[in-house]
Design an enzyme around this catalytic site. Sequence first.
Site, PDB file in Angstrom:
ATOM      1  CG  HIS A  55      -0.415   0.124   2.520  1.00 14.21           C
ATOM      2  ND1 HIS A  55       0.378  -0.847   3.101  1.00 14.21           N
ATOM      3  CD2 HIS A  55      -0.506   1.131   3.441  1.00 14.21           C
ATOM      4  CE1 HIS A  55       0.741  -0.447   4.311  1.00 14.21           C
ATOM      5  NE2 HIS A  55       0.230   0.746   4.538  1.00 14.21           N
ATOM      6  CG  HIS A  57       0.213   4.446   4.690  1.00 11.72           C
ATOM      7  ND1 HIS A  57      -0.552   3.716   5.549  1.00 11.72           N
ATOM      8  CD2 HIS A  57      -0.595   5.447   4.222  1.00 11.72           C
ATOM      9  CE1 HIS A  57      -1.770   4.238   5.619  1.00 11.72           C
ATOM     10  NE2 HIS A  57      -1.825   5.293   4.820  1.00 11.72           N
ATOM     11  CG  ASP A  59       5.147   3.047   7.421  1.00 13.40           C
ATOM     12  OD1 ASP A  59       4.231   3.397   6.656  1.00 13.40           O
ATOM     13  OD2 ASP A  59       4.949   2.280   8.397  1.00 13.40           O
ATOM     14  CG  HIS A  60       4.191   0.050   4.226  1.00 15.61           C
ATOM     15  ND1 HIS A  60       4.018  -1.246   4.636  1.00 15.61           N
ATOM     16  CD2 HIS A  60       3.795   0.825   5.269  1.00 15.61           C
ATOM     17  CE1 HIS A  60       3.526  -1.257   5.868  1.00 15.61           C
ATOM     18  NE2 HIS A  60       3.377  -0.010   6.268  1.00 15.61           N
ATOM     19  CG  HIS A 114      -4.024   0.331   6.714  1.00 16.85           C
ATOM     20  ND1 HIS A 114      -3.913   0.912   7.949  1.00 16.85           N
ATOM     21  CD2 HIS A 114      -2.867   0.643   6.057  1.00 16.85           C
ATOM     22  CE1 HIS A 114      -2.758   1.560   8.038  1.00 16.85           C
ATOM     23  NE2 HIS A 114      -2.109   1.412   6.906  1.00 16.85           N
ATOM     24  CG  ASP A 131       0.617  -1.120   7.832  1.00 13.84           C
ATOM     25  OD1 ASP A 131       1.502  -1.950   8.104  1.00 13.84           O
ATOM     26  OD2 ASP A 131       0.825   0.109   7.744  1.00 13.84           O
ATOM     27  CG  HIS A 169       4.057  -1.823  11.585  1.00 13.80           C
ATOM     28  ND1 HIS A 169       4.914  -0.760  11.782  1.00 13.80           N
ATOM     29  CD2 HIS A 169       3.321  -1.511  10.490  1.00 13.80           C
ATOM     30  CE1 HIS A 169       4.697   0.154  10.845  1.00 13.80           C
ATOM     31  NE2 HIS A 169       3.736  -0.273  10.048  1.00 13.80           N
TER      32      HIS A 169
HETATM   33 ZN   LIG Z   1      -0.016   1.762   6.439  1.00 12.22          ZN
END
Ligand SMILES: [Zn+2]
Length: 259
Positions: A55, A57, A59-60, A114, A131, A169
Amino acid sequence: MIDIRPIPAFDDNYIWLLTRDGYSGCAVVDPGDEDPVIERLQAEGLALDAILVTHKHGDHVGGIPGLKAVWPEAKVYGPAGEPIRTLEQRLHGGDRVELAGLGATFEVLDVPGHTEGHIAYFGEGALFCGDTLFAAGCGRVFSGTFEQLSDSLIRIGRLPPGTLVYCAHEYTLANLGFAAWVEPDNADLEARIVRDRRRREADEPTVPSTIAEELASNPFMRTDRDEVIAAASHWADTGLADRAAVFRALRSWKDKDYD
Ligand SMILES: [Zn+2]
C-alpha cells in the site's frame, strides 16, 4: 523453498527479505527505507530482483527510489488502486506475481480497509499483508472503510490455517494487551501472551504468526464469536447487527481507549 527473514526498519517496521539458497538474487516487501536493505543485501552479496509493496504509506514505499538507484533492474510491483508513482507493474486482485529467479509465485489479494487499494501477496505458504492484519491485531482505518477492513479480515481468515502471516510491524505485545481486554478468558490468548513476551525479551520477532493462531486469539478475526460480540456491544453500549458492526466497535474501542 524460499527463505523469508525480517530486515528491521524505523522503530517497529519489518521489511521482508525473500531469498533462496544457492541463488544470488532476492526480493523485498514494503521497503519503507533503503538504508537497512542496502546494508543487508551488500553484506550478503545479494542483488535485488523485485520489490513488492502492499500500500501507499511512506513507511512501506519510501525506500523504492534509493533501492532503484543501486539496483535499477529491480522490478517494482504494487497495488493498481493506490497513487504510488514508483510502481512499474500495477496489480489487481487475482493477478499472479512470478518471481522466476527465486522460483516463487504469489497470488494478489485485494484487502482494502487500512487504505482504499491495499493488496496482499499469498503464496509459498506465506501471506504478506502489510498493515491489514497484524499479529493479534489489525491496521487502523485510514483511507478505506470499516466495512472493507472487516470483510478483508474475514476473507484472510479463510486461507489455509497453516499459512504464515508476515505483517509489516512489530506491534504484537500491545495488540495482545488489547485482545486481553476483549477476551480475558481466552486460554489460547493467554498462552500466546506468555510465548510472545518471552520472544520480545529475547529480542526475537513475534512475526510470523499463522492464520490458525490469528483465528484463535486475534479479536479482530473473531467478530463472529459470542464473547467478542458481547465485549464490543458492552463498549459501544448498543446491540451490533453484523460482523462489520462488531469490527467497527472493536476498532473504535482500541483507537479511543487503548492506544
Ligand atoms: Zn499503512
